[in-house]
Design an enzyme around this catalytic site. Sequence first.
Site, PDB file in Angstrom:
ATOM      1  N   GLY A 182      62.718  -9.368  23.248  1.00 41.57           N
ATOM      2  CA  GLY A 182      61.303  -9.846  22.669  1.00 41.57           C
ATOM      3  C   GLY A 182      60.606  -9.216  23.252  1.00 41.57           C
ATOM      4  NE  ARG A 183      56.756 -11.433  27.946  1.00 43.45           N
ATOM      5  CZ  ARG A 183      55.634 -12.228  28.141  1.00 43.45           C
ATOM      6  NH1 ARG A 183      54.469 -11.453  27.174  1.00 43.45           N
ATOM      7  NH2 ARG A 183      55.594 -13.564  28.280  1.00 43.45           N
ATOM      8  CB  CYS A 209      32.197 -23.601  24.830  1.00 37.77           C
ATOM      9  SG  CYS A 209      31.260 -22.578  23.497  1.00 37.77           S
ATOM     10  N   GLY A 229      64.551 -11.215  28.186  1.00 33.48           N
ATOM     11  CA  GLY A 229      63.951 -11.202  29.559  1.00 33.48           C
ATOM     12  C   GLY A 229      64.070  -9.841  30.009  1.00 33.48           C
TER      13      GLY A 229
HETATM   14  C1  LIG Z   1      62.660 -16.261  24.466  1.00 35.71           C
HETATM   15  C2  LIG Z   1      63.891 -15.706  24.120  1.00 35.71           C
HETATM   16  C3  LIG Z   1      64.307 -14.614  24.373  1.00 35.71           C
HETATM   17  C4  LIG Z   1      63.428 -13.084  24.381  1.00 35.71           C
HETATM   18  O1  LIG Z   1      62.847 -13.176  25.729  1.00 35.71           O
HETATM   19  P1  LIG Z   1      61.679 -11.827  26.085  1.00 35.71           P
HETATM   20  O2  LIG Z   1      62.029 -12.691  27.508  1.00 35.71           O
HETATM   21  O3  LIG Z   1      60.482 -11.769  25.290  1.00 35.71           O
HETATM   22  O4  LIG Z   1      62.784 -10.261  26.018  1.00 35.71           O
HETATM   23  C5  LIG Z   1      65.751 -14.440  24.042  1.00 35.71           C
HETATM   24  N1  LIG Z   1      66.472 -15.003  24.293  1.00 35.71           N
HETATM   25  C6  LIG Z   1      65.754 -16.408  24.670  1.00 35.71           C
HETATM   26  C7  LIG Z   1      67.072 -17.667  23.886  1.00 35.71           C
HETATM   27  C8  LIG Z   1      65.346 -16.659  24.290  1.00 35.71           C
HETATM   28  O5  LIG Z   1      64.799 -17.838  23.901  1.00 35.71           O
END
Ligand SMILES: *Cc1c(COP(=O)(O)O)cnc(C)c1O
Length: 356
Positions: free
Chosen positions: A238-239, A304, A205
Amino acid sequence: MTLLGVAERLGDVPAYVYDLAGLDAHAAAIRDALPGIEIYYAVKANPDPRLLRVIAPHVDGFEVSSGGEFAHVRSLLPDSRIAFGGPGKTDADLTLTPHRLHVESPNELRRLLTREHPVDVLLRANLDVPVAGAALAMGGGATPFGMDPAGIRECLELVGGPVRLRGLHAHLASGLDAPDLLKLATAVIAYAREIGAAEINLGGGMAVDYQDPDHRFDWAAYGRGLAGTPETLRIEPGRAMTAYCGWYLTKVLDLKRVHGELFAILTGGTHHLRTPVTKGHNQPFTVFGSSGASEPVTLVGQLCTPKDVFARQVPAALAVGDVVAFEMAGAYAWNISHHDFLMHPKPEFHYVSGIS
Ligand SMILES: *Cc1c(COP(=O)(O)O)cnc(C)c1O
């Protein structure tokens, strides 16, 4: 090859470009900023095999959210540690052998109790802590993710047999800066202590600011804030790991003014890069080409549908044939997009080292 090299050769088929050298340096910097903290990359942000191989040496493992992602990581990186989470696990999912399995409900735990082989679990908590300012909230209120303290208590009474309880998992919100994420971490750690958890996964997150690409998550501040915690701490970004290493390159096919508003029609569309639609933002971009006067323009794709918008009324100087390189397209981009809608060609993929 570099990003610029791909831009110079771009034809009518759009291209994804991943800067592997940039990703390598970024992952190394994250690792350095968090001494003593375990890092698992959240594969759902971008499961591209080449990216996973670059990330692997800098992390302790991978977090997967499905049996498909589990099989993918196992086949690519057989020796890596895997944490398996996600709210809807099938019976087949529950027979897998991840390093850690994140339990999402008391019923899921009951189903795990019938398995033959031991499994090491973390209980996923959805705590009632404020997550104001978050882009997405997975916790802090009624959501299908994890368990409230009553659910956790129920699980604590059930564990035994093949289920070995290792600790607590929480992924409560996404899009938070380091100070806000640390506040959440403090609440999660306090609760984990109440239940005697030796291992705490604080989730991902970490904020990615699409309106200001240079405003980056402060990994060093996050690392300092978590330092000295006696429990084993783990995070799963992740992000913020992969967003910056990806670009989506398209070409201007047409420029037109309709009812006074200027539109640039680009090759490809949000069926390749869905991120600006799902997040409701203007995707930042760089133009390779013209150097005329800048004016507000809405950048759209070939689909479209009026939803096929990359960026709305943003200042740019564009000419037909220019290459528009959308930045921050390395996470939740290609892999979350609806590729087959309208049957346009799929983009090319290029793996480069460096930008210019
Ligand atoms: C999606 C997710 C993440 C990664 O979240 P990001 O916002 O991409 O850093 C980590 N843990 C869980 C359980 C997730 O579902």
